[in-house]
Design a protein around this motif. Structure first.
Motif, PDB file in Angstrom:
ATOM      1  N   ASN A  53       1.005  -1.196  -0.095  1.00  0.00           N
ATOM      2  CA  ASN A  53      -0.050  -0.012   0.148  1.00  0.00           C
ATOM      3  C   ASN A  53       0.843   1.196  -0.073  1.00  0.00           C
ATOM      4  N   ASN A  54       1.810   1.312   0.914  1.00  0.00           N
ATOM      5  CA  ASN A  54       2.753   2.375   0.894  1.00  0.00           C
ATOM      6  C   ASN A  54       4.281   1.876   1.371  1.00  0.00           C
ATOM      7  N   LEU A  55       5.054   2.529   0.958  1.00  0.00           N
ATOM      8  CA  LEU A  55       6.506   2.370   1.639  1.00  0.00           C
ATOM      9  C   LEU A  55       6.970   3.450   2.034  1.00  0.00           C
ATOM     10  N   GLN A  56       7.654   3.313   3.331  1.00  0.00           N
ATOM     11  CA  GLN A  56       8.172   4.448   4.035  1.00  0.00           C
ATOM     12  C   GLN A  56       9.742   4.139   4.145  1.00  0.00           C
ATOM     13  N   TRP A  57      10.453   5.261   4.467  1.00  0.00           N
ATOM     14  CA  TRP A  57      11.910   4.986   4.671  1.00  0.00           C
ATOM     15  C   TRP A  57      11.987   5.839   6.035  1.00  0.00           C
ATOM     16  N   TYR A  58      12.874   5.262   6.879  1.00  0.00           N
ATOM     17  CA  TYR A  58      13.307   6.043   8.290  1.00  0.00           C
ATOM     18  C   TYR A  58      14.740   6.045   8.413  1.00  0.00           C
ATOM     19  N   ARG A  59      15.123   6.704   9.089  1.00  0.00           N
ATOM     20  CA  ARG A  59      16.571   6.889   9.718  1.00  0.00           C
ATOM     21  C   ARG A  59      16.602   6.422  11.182  1.00  0.00           C
ATOM     22  N   GLN A  60      17.781   6.016  11.412  1.00  0.00           N
ATOM     23  CA  GLN A  60      17.807   5.664  12.856  1.00  0.00           C
ATOM     24  C   GLN A  60      19.221   5.828  13.238  1.00  0.00           C
ATOM     25  N   ASN A  61      19.562   6.962  13.890  1.00  0.00           N
ATOM     26  CA  ASN A  61      20.921   7.058  14.595  1.00  0.00           C
ATOM     27  C   ASN A  61      21.180   6.112  15.648  1.00  0.00           C
ATOM     28  N   SER A  62      22.489   5.810  15.767  1.00  0.00           N
ATOM     29  CA  SER A  62      22.755   4.753  16.763  1.00  0.00           C
ATOM     30  C   SER A  62      22.209   4.846  18.045  1.00  0.00           C
ATOM     31  N   GLY A  63      21.445   3.815  18.640  1.00  0.00           N
ATOM     32  CA  GLY A  63      20.496   3.724  19.896  1.00  0.00           C
ATOM     33  C   GLY A  63      19.620   4.742  20.067  1.00  0.00           C
ATOM     34  N   ARG A  64      19.076   5.289  18.758  1.00  0.00           N
ATOM     35  CA  ARG A  64      18.088   6.315  18.950  1.00  0.00           C
ATOM     36  C   ARG A  64      16.764   5.668  18.328  1.00  0.00           C
ATOM     37  N   GLY A  65      15.654   6.396  18.196  1.00  0.00           N
ATOM     38  CA  GLY A  65      14.754   5.914  17.487  1.00  0.00           C
ATOM     39  C   GLY A  65      14.559   6.299  16.160  1.00  0.00           C
ATOM     40  N   LEU A  66      13.510   5.818  15.367  1.00  0.00           N
ATOM     41  CA  LEU A  66      13.237   5.852  14.169  1.00  0.00           C
ATOM     42  C   LEU A  66      12.590   7.240  13.625  1.00  0.00           C
ATOM     43  N   VAL A  67      13.360   7.834  12.751  1.00  0.00           N
ATOM     44  CA  VAL A  67      12.906   9.055  12.388  1.00  0.00           C
ATOM     45  C   VAL A  67      12.254   8.971  10.890  1.00  0.00           C
ATOM     46  N   HIS A  68      10.947   9.201  10.754  1.00  0.00           N
ATOM     47  CA  HIS A  68      10.363   9.182   9.344  1.00  0.00           C
ATOM     48  C   HIS A  68      10.792  10.306   8.545  1.00  0.00           C
ATOM     49  N   LEU A  69      11.276   9.597   7.268  1.00  0.00           N
ATOM     50  CA  LEU A  69      11.742  10.529   6.201  1.00  0.00           C
ATOM     51  C   LEU A  69      10.765  10.781   5.121  1.00  0.00           C
TER      52      LEU A  69
ATOM     53  N   LEU B  20       7.194   8.934   2.971  1.00  0.00           N
ATOM     54  CA  LEU B  20       6.249   7.953   2.820  1.00  0.00           C
ATOM     55  C   LEU B  20       5.684   8.056   1.359  1.00  0.00           C
ATOM     56  N   ILE B  21       5.902   6.882   0.481  1.00  0.00           N
ATOM     57  CA  ILE B  21       5.436   6.941  -1.097  1.00  0.00           C
ATOM     58  C   ILE B  21       4.363   5.885  -1.103  1.00  0.00           C
ATOM     59  N   ARG B  22       3.290   6.309  -1.538  1.00  0.00           N
ATOM     60  CA  ARG B  22       2.363   5.526  -1.883  1.00  0.00           C
ATOM     61  C   ARG B  22       2.248   4.520  -3.140  1.00  0.00           C
ATOM     62  N   SER B  23       1.804   3.368  -3.297  1.00  0.00           N
ATOM     63  CA  SER B  23       1.807   2.619  -4.298  1.00  0.00           C
ATOM     64  C   SER B  23       1.672   3.291  -5.586  1.00  0.00           C
ATOM     65  N   ASN B  24       0.810   3.952  -5.661  1.00  0.00           N
ATOM     66  CA  ASN B  24       0.497   4.796  -7.040  1.00  0.00           C
ATOM     67  C   ASN B  24       1.498   5.990  -7.502  1.00  0.00           C
ATOM     68  N   GLU B  25       2.401   6.269  -6.546  1.00  0.00           N
ATOM     69  CA  GLU B  25       3.297   7.258  -7.000  1.00  0.00           C
ATOM     70  C   GLU B  25       4.855   6.601  -7.478  1.00  0.00           C
ATOM     71  N   ARG B  26       5.455   7.346  -7.950  1.00  0.00           N
ATOM     72  CA  ARG B  26       6.717   6.825  -8.412  1.00  0.00           C
ATOM     73  C   ARG B  26       7.959   7.608  -8.035  1.00  0.00           C
ATOM     74  N   GLU B  27       7.621   8.713  -7.475  1.00  0.00           N
ATOM     75  CA  GLU B  27       8.657   9.412  -7.195  1.00  0.00           C
ATOM     76  C   GLU B  27       8.478  10.674  -6.152  1.00  0.00           C
ATOM     77  N   LYS B  28       9.281  10.757  -5.088  1.00  0.00           N
ATOM     78  CA  LYS B  28       9.024  11.944  -4.089  1.00  0.00           C
ATOM     79  C   LYS B  28      10.321  12.511  -3.823  1.00  0.00           C
ATOM     80  N   HIS B  29      10.309  13.876  -3.204  1.00  0.00           N
ATOM     81  CA  HIS B  29      11.224  14.634  -3.017  1.00  0.00           C
ATOM     82  C   HIS B  29      11.028  15.284  -1.736  1.00  0.00           C
TER      83      HIS B  29
END
Lengths: 112, 114
Positions: free
Chosen positions: A30-46, A48-57
């Motif tokens: 349905n969707n694909l999300q990218w997250y960043r995690q610094n060492s020992g820390r939480g996940l920071v949302h970068l 979200l791209i939906r299945s009907n989208e091809r590119e996001k900036h």
């Protein structure tokens, strides 16, 4: 590979260079999300791209999605030392509600 | 910017003891989640929660686990009788709606079972 697998597992670049990492998945999403995690820390949302989208900036980040190949890429342009982190893709499917399935991540080291 | 907060940041507990991990989701969010990450492994889904009930749970979320929203702001994960293999980083997340919305994560609670 399993749902949400990133490659490479690790990436080392010089500051100012671009970093590209890929994520592959097996089932329709349905969707694909990218997250960043610094060492020992939480996940920071970068992004979200939906299945009907091809590119996001978003700023220096560019995400592409190719549903025919079941893959996504994350590009970080003009990298900085502060971009050093692990990057994860996570997918959700209509069948599984909003449960996220994470990949194993790409560890990015940006050398000053 | 609103954020998800988790307490404590680190919990050390003897095996067999009960532990409660606390989370304050983003205030206007309606969907709440717990995930865990065992050291060196992937982040794994545990449970999702909406409208005061569990929406979905994974195989990991057995009878030893429970979740609760005791008031309008807190969301808790309880492990009744901890095992060594429960040692992990536990992340709480929340989202505004179920579909097509990013999940925002807290900084996690590192749970160490001795």
């Amino acid at each position: 590979s399993q749902q949400g697998e990133e490659d490479p597992q690790a990436l080392s670049i010089q500051e100012g260079e671009n970093a590209t990492m890929n994520c592959s998945y097996k089932t329709s999403i349905n969707n694909l999300q990218w997250y960043r995690q610094n060492s020992g820390r939480g996940l920071v949302h970068l992004i979200l791209i939906r299945s009907n989208e091809r590119e996001k900036h978003s700023g220096r980040l560019r995400v592409t999605l190719d549903t025919s190949k079941k893959s996504s890429s994350l590009l970080i342009t003009a990298s900085r030392a502060a971009d050093t982190a692990s990057y994860f893709c996570a997918t959700d499917t209509k069948a599984a509600g909003n449960k996220l399935t994470f990949g194993g991540g790409t560890r990015v080291l940006v050398k000053p | 910017e609103p954020e998800v907060t988790q307490t404590p940041s680190h919990q050390v507990t003897q095996m067999g003891q009960e532990v409660i991990l606390r989370c304050v989701p983003i205030s206007n969010h309606l969907y709440f989640y717990w995930y865990r990450q065992i050291l060196g492994q992937k982040v794994e889904f545990l449970v999702s929660f909406y409208n005061n009930e569990i929406s979905e749970k994974s195989e990991i979320f057995d009878d030893q686990f429970s979740v609760e929203r005791p008031d309008g702001s807190n969301f808790t994960l309880k492990i009744r009788s901890t095992k060594l293999e429960d040692s992990a980083m536990y992340f709480c997340a929340s989202s505004a709606r179920e579909l097509n919305q990013p999940q925002h994560f807290g900084d996690g609670t590192r749970l160490s079972i001795l």
